[in-house]
Design a protein around this motif. Structure first.
Motif, short mmCIF file in Angstrom:
data_model
loop_
_atom_site.label_atom_id
_atom_site.label_comp_id
_atom_site.label_asym_id
_atom_site.label_seq_id
_atom_site.Cartn_x
_atom_site.Cartn_y
_atom_site.Cartn_z
N ALA A 89 18.94 2.57 -39.93
CA ALA A 89 20.30 2.21 -40.36
C ALA A 89 21.06 1.52 -39.23
O ALA A 89 21.78 0.55 -39.46
N TRP A 90 20.89 2.02 -38.00
CA TRP A 90 21.54 1.40 -36.85
C TRP A 90 21.03 -0.03 -36.65
O TRP A 90 21.83 -0.95 -36.44
N VAL A 91 19.70 -0.22 -36.72
CA VAL A 91 19.13 -1.55 -36.56
C VAL A 91 19.66 -2.49 -37.64
O VAL A 91 20.05 -3.63 -37.35
N LEU A 99 21.81 -5.82 -36.95
CA LEU A 99 21.34 -7.11 -37.45
C LEU A 99 22.40 -7.79 -38.30
O LEU A 99 22.66 -9.00 -38.16
N GLU A 100 23.03 -7.03 -39.19
CA GLU A 100 24.09 -7.59 -40.02
C GLU A 100 25.23 -8.13 -39.16
O GLU A 100 25.76 -9.22 -39.43
N GLN A 101 25.60 -7.38 -38.12
CA GLN A 101 26.67 -7.83 -37.22
C GLN A 101 26.27 -9.13 -36.52
O GLN A 101 27.05 -10.06 -36.42
N GLU A 116 28.01 -12.82 -36.71
CA GLU A 116 28.39 -13.57 -35.52
C GLU A 116 27.75 -14.95 -35.51
O GLU A 116 28.39 -15.94 -35.15
N ALA A 117 26.49 -15.03 -35.91
CA ALA A 117 25.79 -16.31 -35.93
C ALA A 117 26.41 -17.26 -36.95
O ALA A 117 26.44 -18.48 -36.74
N ASP A 118 26.90 -16.72 -38.04
CA ASP A 118 27.52 -17.55 -39.09
C ASP A 118 28.96 -17.92 -38.79
O ASP A 118 29.52 -18.79 -39.45
#
Length: 98
Positions: free
Chosen positions: A52-54, A58-60, A64-66
Motif C-alpha cells: 500500500a505504501w509503494v 507511485l501515485e504521488q 508529480e510527473a504529470d
C-alpha cells in the motif's frame, strides 16, 4: 479474545515428526502452531502495508510527473553533474590521504 478450535488434516508422518520436534524443544505443538499462524499473519500484514505504501508513493510520483510545473532535468546533465561531483570527492579523498 475468545479462543476457538482450528481443525485440519495433516499427513500422519508429518504430525509425528512435528510432535517429536516440539517435544525435543520443550514446546507444546499447539503453541508452536499458534506462533506460526501469528507470524504468518504479521508477515502478510506487513507485506500488505508495504504494498500500500509503494502504491501511494507511485501515485504521488505519477501526479508529480504529470504536473506541468515539474522541472525535468535531462539525463546527460544529471550524469555530467554526478561525474563532476565524484571527481571532486575523489580528489578531496586523495588530498587527505596525502
Amino acid at each position: 479474545m475468545t479462543d476457538t478450535n482450528f481443525t485440519f488434516r495433516v499427513d500422519e508422518d508429518l504430525k509425528a515428526e512435528f510432535t517429536r520436534a516440539a517435544k525435543a524443544n520443550d514446546r507444546p505443538a499447539s503453541i508452536l502452531l499458534r506462533d506460526f499462524m501469528r507470524d504468518y499473519v504479521n508477515r502478510n500484514r506487513e507485506a500488505s502495508e508495504y504494498d500500500a505504501w509503494v502504491d501511494a508513493e507511485l501515485e504521488q510520483r505519477l501526479r508529480e510527473a504529470d504536473d506541468p510545473a515539474t522541472k525535468w532535468i535531462p539525463h546527460e546533465q544529471v550524469m555530467d553533474e554526478m561525474e563532476a561531483l565524484l571527481k571532486e570527492r575523489i580528489a578531496r579523498a586523495a588530498k587527505r590521504a596525502g
